[in-house]
Design a protein around this motif. Structure first.
Motif, mmCIF file in Angstrom:
data_model
loop_
_atom_site.group_PDB
_atom_site.id
_atom_site.type_symbol
_atom_site.label_atom_id
_atom_site.label_comp_id
_atom_site.label_asym_id
_atom_site.label_seq_id
_atom_site.Cartn_x
_atom_site.Cartn_y
_atom_site.Cartn_z
ATOM 1 N N LEU A 3 0.871 -1.231 -0.164
ATOM 2 C CA LEU A 3 0.069 -0.027 0.204
ATOM 3 C C LEU A 3 0.923 1.128 -0.125
ATOM 4 N N GLN A 4 0.541 2.187 -0.837
ATOM 5 C CA GLN A 4 1.203 3.392 -0.837
ATOM 6 C C GLN A 4 0.478 4.499 -0.855
ATOM 7 N N ALA A 5 0.411 5.213 0.503
ATOM 8 C CA ALA A 5 -0.341 6.330 0.705
ATOM 9 C C ALA A 5 0.456 7.682 0.298
ATOM 10 N N SER A 6 -0.365 8.717 0.001
ATOM 11 C CA SER A 6 0.049 10.041 -0.414
ATOM 12 C C SER A 6 -0.894 11.135 -0.433
ATOM 13 N N GLY A 7 -0.506 12.344 -0.562
ATOM 14 C CA GLY A 7 -1.409 13.469 -0.262
ATOM 15 C C GLY A 7 -1.349 14.088 0.807
ATOM 16 N N GLY A 8 -0.627 13.995 1.889
ATOM 17 C CA GLY A 8 -0.398 14.549 2.881
ATOM 18 C C GLY A 8 0.385 15.982 2.815
ATOM 19 N N GLY A 9 0.302 16.945 3.965
ATOM 20 C CA GLY A 9 0.786 18.212 3.543
ATOM 21 C C GLY A 9 0.476 19.166 4.685
ATOM 22 N N LEU A 10 0.729 20.094 4.331
ATOM 23 C CA LEU A 10 0.197 21.342 5.563
ATOM 24 C C LEU A 10 -0.621 22.014 4.779
ATOM 25 N N ASP A 89 -6.355 17.470 13.768
ATOM 26 C CA ASP A 89 -6.237 16.345 12.818
ATOM 27 C C ASP A 89 -4.541 16.233 12.524
ATOM 28 N N THR A 90 -3.704 16.969 13.071
ATOM 29 C CA THR A 90 -2.360 16.749 12.455
ATOM 30 C C THR A 90 -1.844 15.407 13.422
ATOM 31 N N ALA A 91 -1.470 14.700 12.185
ATOM 32 C CA ALA A 91 -0.935 12.973 12.487
ATOM 33 C C ALA A 91 -0.397 12.599 11.179
ATOM 34 N N VAL A 92 0.177 11.443 11.396
ATOM 35 C CA VAL A 92 0.553 10.436 10.358
ATOM 36 C C VAL A 92 -0.615 9.755 9.960
ATOM 37 N N GLN A 115 2.727 3.073 4.309
ATOM 38 C CA GLN A 115 4.043 3.658 4.968
ATOM 39 C C GLN A 115 3.592 5.066 5.671
ATOM 40 N N GLY A 116 2.280 5.574 5.548
ATOM 41 C CA GLY A 116 2.040 6.686 6.165
ATOM 42 C C GLY A 116 2.198 7.885 5.440
ATOM 43 N N THR A 117 1.586 8.857 5.572
ATOM 44 C CA THR A 117 1.479 10.180 4.953
ATOM 45 C C THR A 117 1.302 11.520 6.053
#
Length: 123
Positions: A3-10, A89-92, A115-117
């Motif tokens: 599994l590949q997670a993406s899209g996180g950010g500030l 909501d800030t988290a991995v 792996q987390g984002t």
């Protein structure tokens, strides 16, 4: 399955982010999918889950009405649309997969993890 997670950010409080998680196998539709998150010093928390066909969705109390989980089995992808974000909501954020629907709330019931984002919400 990988599994590949993406899209996180500030993002600022009140803003939105959309996370994606792509699975490596074409048998993606056989997996019940979940999103979890873990903030520093805290336990991993259930965020949302979705059934194999997408007709069943489940949410943690802290995100109900703000987050939406969905999936596209043709693209082997599960999504998490996050609106009205708050600093808490800030988290991995992690995506996870399991074969059955039971105990979807508990992270140790999942068989595979991404792996987390990182999502950071500023006030």
């Amino acid at each position: 399955v990988q599994l590949q997670a993406s899209g996180g950010g500030l993002v600022q409080a009140g803003g939105s982010l959309s996370l994606s998680c792509v699975a490596s196998r074409r048998t993606f539709s056989r997996y019940f999918m979940g999103w979890f998150r873990q903030a520093p010093g805290k336990e991993r928390e259930f965020v949302a889950a979705i059934s194999w066909s997408g007709d069943g969705t489940y949410y943690g109390d802290s995100v109900k009405g703000r987050f939406t989980i969905s999936r596209d089995n043709a693209k082997n992808t599960v999504y998490l649309q996050m609106n009205s974000l708050k600093p808490e909501d800030t988290a991995v954020y992690y995506c996870a997969a399991k074969f059955d629907s039971g105990s979807y709330y508990y992270p140790d019931r999942y068989d595979y993890w991404g792996q987390g984002t990182l999502v950071t919400v500023s006030s």
